[in-house]
Design a protein around this motif. Structure first.
Motif, PDB file in Angstrom:
ATOM      1  N   ILE A  92      20.400   6.336 -17.506  1.00  0.00           N
ATOM      2  CA  ILE A  92      20.966   6.801 -16.235  1.00  0.00           C
ATOM      3  C   ILE A  92      22.082   5.815 -15.882  1.00  0.00           C
ATOM      4  O   ILE A  92      21.831   4.620 -15.732  1.00  0.00           O
ATOM      5  CB  ILE A  92      19.919   6.802 -15.088  1.00  0.00           C
ATOM      6  CG1 ILE A  92      18.618   7.541 -15.488  1.00  0.00           C
ATOM      7  CG2 ILE A  92      20.516   7.363 -13.795  1.00  0.00           C
ATOM      8  CD1 ILE A  92      18.711   9.043 -15.603  1.00  0.00           C
ATOM      9  N   SER A  93      23.308   6.348 -15.784  1.00  0.00           N
ATOM     10  CA  SER A  93      24.411   5.441 -15.477  1.00  0.00           C
ATOM     11  C   SER A  93      24.566   5.273 -13.967  1.00  0.00           C
ATOM     12  O   SER A  93      24.070   6.084 -13.182  1.00  0.00           O
ATOM     13  CB  SER A  93      25.699   5.960 -16.107  1.00  0.00           C
ATOM     14  OG  SER A  93      26.223   6.971 -15.297  1.00  0.00           O
ATOM     15  N   GLY A  94      25.233   4.214 -13.582  1.00  0.00           N
ATOM     16  CA  GLY A  94      25.446   3.922 -12.160  1.00  0.00           C
ATOM     17  C   GLY A  94      25.137   2.458 -11.915  1.00  0.00           C
ATOM     18  O   GLY A  94      24.372   1.859 -12.681  1.00  0.00           O
ATOM     19  N   ASN A  95      25.730   1.915 -10.869  1.00  0.00           N
ATOM     20  CA  ASN A  95      25.430   0.526 -10.536  1.00  0.00           C
ATOM     21  C   ASN A  95      23.950   0.387 -10.188  1.00  0.00           C
ATOM     22  O   ASN A  95      23.330   1.346  -9.707  1.00  0.00           O
ATOM     23  CB  ASN A  95      26.295   0.042  -9.370  1.00  0.00           C
ATOM     24  CG  ASN A  95      27.722  -0.220  -9.837  1.00  0.00           C
ATOM     25  OD1 ASN A  95      27.975  -0.377 -11.044  1.00  0.00           O
ATOM     26  ND2 ASN A  95      28.645  -0.239  -8.894  1.00  0.00           N
ATOM     27  N   PHE A  96      23.416  -0.802 -10.393  1.00  0.00           N
ATOM     28  CA  PHE A  96      21.979  -1.051 -10.253  1.00  0.00           C
ATOM     29  C   PHE A  96      21.448  -0.566  -8.900  1.00  0.00           C
ATOM     30  O   PHE A  96      20.393   0.066  -8.827  1.00  0.00           O
ATOM     31  CB  PHE A  96      21.707  -2.549 -10.446  1.00  0.00           C
ATOM     32  CG  PHE A  96      20.258  -2.911 -10.401  1.00  0.00           C
ATOM     33  CD1 PHE A  96      19.370  -2.387 -11.334  1.00  0.00           C
ATOM     34  CD2 PHE A  96      19.779  -3.763  -9.416  1.00  0.00           C
ATOM     35  CE1 PHE A  96      18.024  -2.713 -11.300  1.00  0.00           C
ATOM     36  CE2 PHE A  96      18.427  -4.090  -9.373  1.00  0.00           C
ATOM     37  CZ  PHE A  96      17.552  -3.566 -10.315  1.00  0.00           C
ATOM     38  N   ASN A  97      22.213  -0.862  -7.825  1.00  0.00           N
ATOM     39  CA  ASN A  97      21.704  -0.477  -6.495  1.00  0.00           C
ATOM     40  C   ASN A  97      21.969   0.987  -6.152  1.00  0.00           C
ATOM     41  O   ASN A  97      21.615   1.450  -5.079  1.00  0.00           O
ATOM     42  CB  ASN A  97      22.263  -1.410  -5.397  1.00  0.00           C
ATOM     43  CG  ASN A  97      23.779  -1.389  -5.361  1.00  0.00           C
ATOM     44  OD1 ASN A  97      24.406  -0.658  -6.127  1.00  0.00           O
ATOM     45  ND2 ASN A  97      24.365  -2.180  -4.478  1.00  0.00           N
ATOM     46  N   GLU A  98      22.575   1.709  -7.087  1.00  0.00           N
ATOM     47  CA  GLU A  98      22.828   3.140  -6.836  1.00  0.00           C
ATOM     48  C   GLU A  98      21.779   4.034  -7.490  1.00  0.00           C
ATOM     49  O   GLU A  98      21.592   5.173  -7.083  1.00  0.00           O
ATOM     50  CB  GLU A  98      24.215   3.534  -7.376  1.00  0.00           C
ATOM     51  CG  GLU A  98      25.367   2.956  -6.587  1.00  0.00           C
ATOM     52  CD  GLU A  98      26.686   3.021  -7.364  1.00  0.00           C
ATOM     53  OE1 GLU A  98      27.673   2.511  -6.826  1.00  0.00           O
ATOM     54  OE2 GLU A  98      26.711   3.556  -8.491  1.00  0.00           O
ATOM     55  N   ILE A  99      21.137   3.527  -8.531  1.00  0.00           N
ATOM     56  CA  ILE A  99      20.128   4.367  -9.198  1.00  0.00           C
ATOM     57  C   ILE A  99      18.793   4.197  -8.471  1.00  0.00           C
ATOM     58  O   ILE A  99      18.548   3.177  -7.838  1.00  0.00           O
ATOM     59  CB  ILE A  99      19.990   4.058 -10.712  1.00  0.00           C
ATOM     60  CG1 ILE A  99      19.573   2.605 -10.973  1.00  0.00           C
ATOM     61  CG2 ILE A  99      21.264   4.381 -11.461  1.00  0.00           C
ATOM     62  CD1 ILE A  99      19.288   2.299 -12.426  1.00  0.00           C
ATOM     63  N   SER A 100      17.944   5.220  -8.560  1.00  0.00           N
ATOM     64  CA  SER A 100      16.670   5.139  -7.833  1.00  0.00           C
ATOM     65  C   SER A 100      15.689   4.239  -8.589  1.00  0.00           C
ATOM     66  O   SER A 100      15.848   3.996  -9.789  1.00  0.00           O
ATOM     67  CB  SER A 100      16.084   6.536  -7.665  1.00  0.00           C
ATOM     68  OG  SER A 100      15.638   7.007  -8.922  1.00  0.00           O
ATOM     69  N   GLU A 101      14.671   3.794  -7.847  1.00  0.00           N
ATOM     70  CA  GLU A 101      13.657   2.935  -8.456  1.00  0.00           C
ATOM     71  C   GLU A 101      12.945   3.699  -9.591  1.00  0.00           C
ATOM     72  O   GLU A 101      12.627   3.136 -10.640  1.00  0.00           O
ATOM     73  CB  GLU A 101      12.660   2.519  -7.377  1.00  0.00           C
ATOM     74  CG  GLU A 101      11.791   1.358  -7.787  1.00  0.00           C
ATOM     75  CD  GLU A 101      10.874   0.921  -6.658  1.00  0.00           C
ATOM     76  OE1 GLU A 101      11.042   1.364  -5.514  1.00  0.00           O
ATOM     77  OE2 GLU A 101       9.959   0.130  -6.968  1.00  0.00           O
ATOM     78  N   LYS A 102      12.741   4.998  -9.344  1.00  0.00           N
ATOM     79  CA  LYS A 102      12.064   5.834 -10.341  1.00  0.00           C
ATOM     80  C   LYS A 102      12.894   5.933 -11.631  1.00  0.00           C
ATOM     81  O   LYS A 102      12.362   5.831 -12.736  1.00  0.00           O
ATOM     82  CB  LYS A 102      11.863   7.230  -9.733  1.00  0.00           C
ATOM     83  CG  LYS A 102      10.803   8.045 -10.422  1.00  0.00           C
ATOM     84  CD  LYS A 102      10.551   9.325  -9.663  1.00  0.00           C
ATOM     85  CE  LYS A 102       9.808  10.277 -10.559  1.00  0.00           C
ATOM     86  NZ  LYS A 102       9.994  11.664 -10.175  1.00  0.00           N
ATOM     87  N   GLU A 103      14.200   6.104 -11.467  1.00  0.00           N
ATOM     88  CA  GLU A 103      15.076   6.183 -12.647  1.00  0.00           C
ATOM     89  C   GLU A 103      15.077   4.855 -13.402  1.00  0.00           C
ATOM     90  O   GLU A 103      15.039   4.809 -14.624  1.00  0.00           O
ATOM     91  CB  GLU A 103      16.506   6.533 -12.221  1.00  0.00           C
ATOM     92  CG  GLU A 103      16.675   7.958 -11.742  1.00  0.00           C
ATOM     93  CD  GLU A 103      18.041   8.230 -11.110  1.00  0.00           C
ATOM     94  OE1 GLU A 103      18.511   9.372 -11.227  1.00  0.00           O
ATOM     95  OE2 GLU A 103      18.632   7.320 -10.489  1.00  0.00           O
TER      96      GLU A 103
END
Ligand SMILES: NC(=O)c1ccc[n+]([C@@H]2O[C@H](COP(=O)([O-])OP(=O)(O)OC[C@H]3O[C@@H](n4cnc5c(N)ncnc54)[C@H](OP(=O)(O)O)[C@@H]3O)[C@@H](O)[C@H]2O)c1
Length: 253
Positions: A92-103
Motif C-alpha cells: 500500500i503506497s502513501g506516506n506512513f501517516n496516511e495509510i491506515s493502521e490496518k493496512e
C-alpha cells in the motif's frame, strides 16, 4: 512419499504464473498446494492444469487458524516438499501517516510474518535438492519514502532469505530471493489505487511470466538473488555503492 510444491499468492500474478511454470518445469511434482484467499481463480487453475493435481487452500494468511490448517495437512500427508514459493504479498503506497493502521499491519503480516511462518512450517518436509523462492522486491534494495513499510518488509525478506540460504547450504536446500522491479499484475492497482503510476515505473514494467521464468532459471543456476532486467540489476548496483541517504532522497523526489 508424495512430492509436492507449495505456492502462496496462487490466485493471481506471479504466484499463479509460478504454478503454471512449476507444472511444466518440475515434471516430478505430483501435487501443487495453492494458497490464497480467493478460491475461484484457483479453481480455474485446476481446470487449466492437467498434468499435476492442484490442491486448494483458500486461506487468509493474516489469520492464525490458516497456519493450523496448513500444518495439519502437512502432518497428515507427510509429503516431500520439493518447492516452496512464498509469493503472497501486499503493498500500500502513501506516506506512513496516511495509510491506515490496518493496512500497515496487513503488509507486515502477509509480507513478513506469513512468509516466515510458511517457511518454518514447510522446511521440515524439505530435503536435499529442495528449493525455496521468497518474493522480496527491488524495493528491498533501499528505503523508500512513500512506500516505507512495504520496502522495509521486503528488506526483511531479502535479509532473512540470504541468512537462511547460508544456514541451509549443508542440507542442500536452496533459497532464492526474487527481487523484481514493477511487474504488470494486480499488485500495482492495489498498491496505488487511483494514483497515476509514474512514467519511470511504466517504462520499466516487466511481464509477469518473464520474471517467473528468470527466477526459475536463476534458482537452477544456484543464484541467491534473482533480479529481472538490466534496469533493476543496475538499480541494485547503484543502491550498493552510493550512500543510502542520497538514494533515499532520490526515491523521494
Ligand atoms: N507486481 C509488482 O510490481 C511487484 C514487484 C516486486 C515484488 N512484488 C512481490 O511479488 C509478490 C507477488 O505479487 P504480484 O505482483 O503477483 O501481486 P498480486 O497479483 O496482487 O498477487 C498477490 C497474491 O497474494 C495473495 N494474498 C494477498 N493477501 C493475502 C492474504 N491475506 N492471505 C493469503 N494470500 C494473500 C493474493 O491472493 P488473494 O487476494 O486471493 O488472497 C494474490 O494471490 C508479492 O510478494 C509482491 O510484494 C510485486
Amino acid at each position: 512419499m508424495k512430492k509436492i510444491a507449495i505456492v502462496t499468492g496462487a490466485s493471481s500474478g506471479m504466484g499463479r504464473a509460478f504454478i503454471f511454470q512449476l507444472a511444466e518445469k518440475y515434471p516430478k511434482l505430483e501435487e501443487i498446494w495453492a494458497v490464497a484467499r480467493r478460491a475461484e481463480p484457483m479453481e480455474q487453475l485446476q481446470k487449466e492444469i492437467k498434468n499435476v493435481k492442484i490442491r486448494l487452500f483458500p486461506l487468509d494468511l493474516k489469520e492464525e487458524e490458516s497456519f493450523g490448517k496448513i500444518s495439519k495437512a502437512l502432518q497428515e500427508e507427510k509429503p516431500w516438499a520439493g518447492v516452496l514459493v512464498n509469493g503472497a504479498g501486499i503493498g500500500i503506497s502513501g506516506n506512513f501517516n496516511e495509510i491506515s493502521e490496518k493496512e500497515m499491519t496487513g503488509m507486515m503480516d502477509v509480507n513478513c510474518r506469513a512468509l516466515t511462518r510458511m517457511t518454518y512450517l514447510v522446511l521440515p518436509y524439505m530435503r536435499k535438492g529442495g528449493q525455496i523462492y521468497q518474493f522480496a522486491s527491488a524495493a528491498a534494495f533501499s528505503p523508500q519514502p512513500g512506500f516505507a513499510v512495504y520496502a522495509a518488509s521486503k528488506a526483511y525478506v531479502l535479509s532473512f532469505s540470504m541468512a537462511l540460504r547460508q544456514e541451509l547450504k549443508e542440507q542442500g536446500i536452496r533459497v532464492t530471493a526474487v527481487c523484481p522491479g514493477p511487474v504488470k499484475t494486480e499488485f500495482l492497482k492495489k498498491a496505488y489505487g487511483n494514483q497515476k503510476i509514474s512514467g519511470y515505473k511504466r517504462l520499466v514494467m516487466a511481464d509477469c511470466d518473464r520474471v517467473v521464468s528468470c527466477a526459475v532459471k536463476d534458482a537452477k543456476k544456484g543464484k541467491a538473488v534473482s533480479v529481472y532486467g538490466m534496469t533493476m540489476k543496475l538499480t541494485r548496483w547503484i543502491c550498493r555503492i552510493f550512500p543510502e541517504e542520497l538514494i533515499v532522497r532520490f526515491f523521494q523526489s
